[in-house]
Design a protein around this motif. Structure first.
Motif, PDB file in Angstrom:
ATOM      1  N   GLU A 146      33.898  48.047  98.301  1.00  0.00           N
ATOM      2  CA  GLU A 146      34.541  47.678  97.046  1.00  0.00           C
ATOM      3  C   GLU A 146      33.576  46.871  96.165  1.00  0.00           C
ATOM      4  O   GLU A 146      32.710  46.148  96.684  1.00  0.00           O
ATOM      5  N   PRO A 147      33.703  46.955  94.847  1.00  0.00           N
ATOM      6  CA  PRO A 147      32.680  46.393  93.953  1.00  0.00           C
ATOM      7  C   PRO A 147      32.578  44.877  93.954  1.00  0.00           C
ATOM      8  O   PRO A 147      31.504  44.329  93.683  1.00  0.00           O
ATOM      9  N   THR A 148      33.665  44.171  94.213  1.00  0.00           N
ATOM     10  CA  THR A 148      33.625  42.711  94.189  1.00  0.00           C
ATOM     11  C   THR A 148      34.214  42.150  95.471  1.00  0.00           C
ATOM     12  O   THR A 148      34.932  42.846  96.208  1.00  0.00           O
ATOM     13  N   LEU A 149      33.911  40.875  95.725  1.00  0.00           N
ATOM     14  CA  LEU A 149      34.457  40.215  96.907  1.00  0.00           C
ATOM     15  C   LEU A 149      35.980  40.169  96.835  1.00  0.00           C
ATOM     16  O   LEU A 149      36.659  40.397  97.839  1.00  0.00           O
ATOM     17  N   ALA A 150      36.520  39.898  95.665  1.00  0.00           N
ATOM     18  CA  ALA A 150      37.982  39.860  95.510  1.00  0.00           C
ATOM     19  C   ALA A 150      38.592  41.211  95.821  1.00  0.00           C
ATOM     20  O   ALA A 150      39.664  41.296  96.452  1.00  0.00           O
ATOM     21  N   GLN A 152      37.344  43.446  97.865  1.00  0.00           N
ATOM     22  CA  GLN A 152      37.247  43.651  99.304  1.00  0.00           C
ATOM     23  C   GLN A 152      38.370  42.931 100.034  1.00  0.00           C
ATOM     24  O   GLN A 152      38.990  43.492 100.952  1.00  0.00           O
ATOM     25  N   VAL A 153      38.659  41.706  99.641  1.00  0.00           N
ATOM     26  CA  VAL A 153      39.743  40.943 100.255  1.00  0.00           C
ATOM     27  C   VAL A 153      41.086  41.630  99.992  1.00  0.00           C
ATOM     28  O   VAL A 153      41.938  41.718 100.885  1.00  0.00           O
ATOM     29  N   THR A 154      41.264  42.132  98.780  1.00  0.00           N
ATOM     30  CA  THR A 154      42.498  42.860  98.460  1.00  0.00           C
ATOM     31  C   THR A 154      42.635  44.102  99.319  1.00  0.00           C
ATOM     32  O   THR A 154      43.730  44.427  99.802  1.00  0.00           O
ATOM     33  N   CYS A 155      41.536  44.801  99.530  1.00  0.00           N
ATOM     34  CA  CYS A 155      41.545  46.019 100.346  1.00  0.00           C
ATOM     35  C   CYS A 155      42.019  45.726 101.764  1.00  0.00           C
ATOM     36  O   CYS A 155      42.806  46.481 102.337  1.00  0.00           O
ATOM     37  N   LEU A 156      41.546  44.619 102.342  1.00  0.00           N
ATOM     38  CA  LEU A 156      41.951  44.261 103.696  1.00  0.00           C
ATOM     39  C   LEU A 156      43.454  44.009 103.786  1.00  0.00           C
ATOM     40  O   LEU A 156      44.067  44.216 104.837  1.00  0.00           O
ATOM     41  N   THR A 157      44.041  43.576 102.677  1.00  0.00           N
ATOM     42  CA  THR A 157      45.487  43.382 102.615  1.00  0.00           C
ATOM     43  C   THR A 157      46.228  44.689 102.416  1.00  0.00           C
ATOM     44  O   THR A 157      47.194  45.001 103.134  1.00  0.00           O
ATOM     45  N   GLU A 158      45.787  45.466 101.450  1.00  0.00           N
ATOM     46  CA  GLU A 158      46.542  46.651 101.034  1.00  0.00           C
ATOM     47  C   GLU A 158      46.574  47.734 102.095  1.00  0.00           C
ATOM     48  O   GLU A 158      47.481  48.576 102.101  1.00  0.00           O
ATOM     49  N   GLN A 159      45.607  47.755 103.011  1.00  0.00           N
ATOM     50  CA  GLN A 159      45.665  48.737 104.092  1.00  0.00           C
ATOM     51  C   GLN A 159      46.956  48.575 104.886  1.00  0.00           C
ATOM     52  O   GLN A 159      47.589  49.566 105.283  1.00  0.00           O
ATOM     53  N   HIS A 160      47.364  47.352 105.122  1.00  0.00           N
ATOM     54  CA  HIS A 160      48.594  47.116 105.887  1.00  0.00           C
ATOM     55  C   HIS A 160      49.833  47.479 105.076  1.00  0.00           C
ATOM     56  O   HIS A 160      50.802  48.019 105.624  1.00  0.00           O
TER      57      HIS A 160
END
Length: 399
Positions: A146-150, A152-160
């Protein structure tokens, strides 16, 4: 114990375990072993009392069969049977247990664990759901892109959220020419499949009290009934462990049992970067269990990441584990409380395990869990003697 001391004690414990159980096997007879090309399901299913098996399509009011799931080059049937044990009418404890299998798996592959969970006296369901089409480490890699750190953190959440409620977050993003993971239809999500199953059971057996565990759909199909989350605890293996932990972090549920997980990792992130697992947990009752040898790639190389996640949970001060986190090697035969500390086993997996990470599979899958054989040649699952039941009964932990 720290990771370094775990490594040392693990090697010593592994030798003790091998010697001990080799001696027992010599006395009781050889374990039933056979070579297989894929995991073998239902090794305990014939011995389960009060078992009902219902396919997701049978619980759908239209008979819809959800799509198969392709992981890598292999396609998996996602209409495998749910396993239902102990009706609310016959259960001796109120809160229900739901087992969430990992990537590529279905309940029948963990029939021995599910049988042990039902031995708590709780209504127990092994749920076939639309798990995400990439394994945990592959999803971590895609989130890293993902393009930004924010982001990436969102991605780790949205997978669930995709797996639990349904969604297209992963399908809307591309990595190396392919989506992060396939979209999950809400009807195939954990919430959707569980709601439909509970409504089906209630319709077929109206006197058994299934309506205690769900709310009717708020609209016409395809809107699905909603589980009453507070009355349900979740036991998850691998990918399922991450979903169970996320449910505990974001909702009031009966409890979360994490087996061989969570494996979420913020790859390449600056030290101190926080993601969902660092936040306060809405549910305090948690247990965790994993194989303890991370020095061998065929056992549990992901253990350091799990320990990091468990430690982050303890640091929040909102779960039943205290910080600094103590992790107990069950082979040391010390007194331990699964509600107060994650537990590890260094027992060698079954020789019949076809898994690449045999230690990872050994904590939950029938054909990979360590076994003995009694004098009649019947397998005795070592984790069924104590560990699976205690870990699954997370709802009994004190807040």
């Amino acid at each position: 114990k720290t990771s370094s001391t775990l490594q040392g004690s693990g090697r010593r414990q592994k030798k003790r375990d091998i010697m001990k159980y080799s001696f027992i096997l010599a006395g009781l007879g050889s374990a039933l072993l056979r070579n297989v090309a894929a995991n073998t399901p239902d090794l305990c299913t014939p011995d389960i009392e009060d078992l009902r098996r219902i396919r997701p399509s049978e619980a759908d009011p239209t008979g819809r069969v959800g799509p198969d799931i392709q992981v890598g080059s292999t396609v998996y049937n996602n209409d495998e049977h749910h396993m239902v044990i102990n009706s609310p009418k016959t259960a001796s404890k109120a809160k229900m247990i739901i087992y969430l299998p990992g990537t590529t798996d279905w309940p029948g592959l963990s029939s021995c664990l599910i049988q042990s969970a039902a031995a708590t006296g709780r209504t127990t369901i092994g749920l076939t759901y639309g798990y995400l089409s990439r394994g945990d480490s592959f999803r971590n890699t895609r989130c890293e892109s993902e393009p930004t750190l924010a982001d990436q953190v969102t991605c780790l959440t949205e997978q669930h959220n995709d797996a639990i409620y349904g969604g297209t977050y992963g399908a809307d993003r591309i990595y190396n020419g392919a989506e992060f993971w396939k979209a999950v239809d809400p009807r195939d999500s954990i919430e959707g499949r569980l709601g439909l199953l509970l409504a089906k059971l209630d319709a077929d057996f109206p006197d058994e009290g299934w309506d205690f565990f769900y709310k009717a759909a708020k609209g016409p199909y395809p809107i699905t009934p909603t589980p009453r989350w507070r009355r349900i605890s979740f036991v998850g293996h691998s990918q399922g462990a991450g979903h169970a932990a996320y449910l505990a972090q974001t909702r009031k549920i009966g409890g979360a049992s994490m087996i061989s997980g969570p494996q979420d990792e913020c790859l390449g992130c600056p030290a101190g970067t926080k993601f969902w697992i660092d936040d306060d947990f809405q549910t305090s009752k948690v247990t965790a269990f994993a194989h303890g040898n991370f020095t061998e790639s065929y056992l549990e190389p992901s253990l350091p990441g799990m320990i990091d996640n468990w430690t982050r949970m303890a640091m929040s001060g909102t779960v039943t584990w205290s910080y600094p986190l103590d992790i107990v090697d069950t082979g040391d035969y010390t007194e331990y409380d699964v509600c107060e500390t994650p537990i590890l086993s260094y027992l060698p997996p079954s020789a019949m395990s076809p898994c690449g990470r045999k230690g990872h599979c050994s904590t939950a899958l029938d054909d990979s869990a360590p076994v003995l054989a009694n004098t009649s040649g019947k397998n005795v699952y070592i984790f069924a003697l104590d560990i699976w039941r205690k870990v699954s009964d997370v709802a009994s932990c004190k807040k």
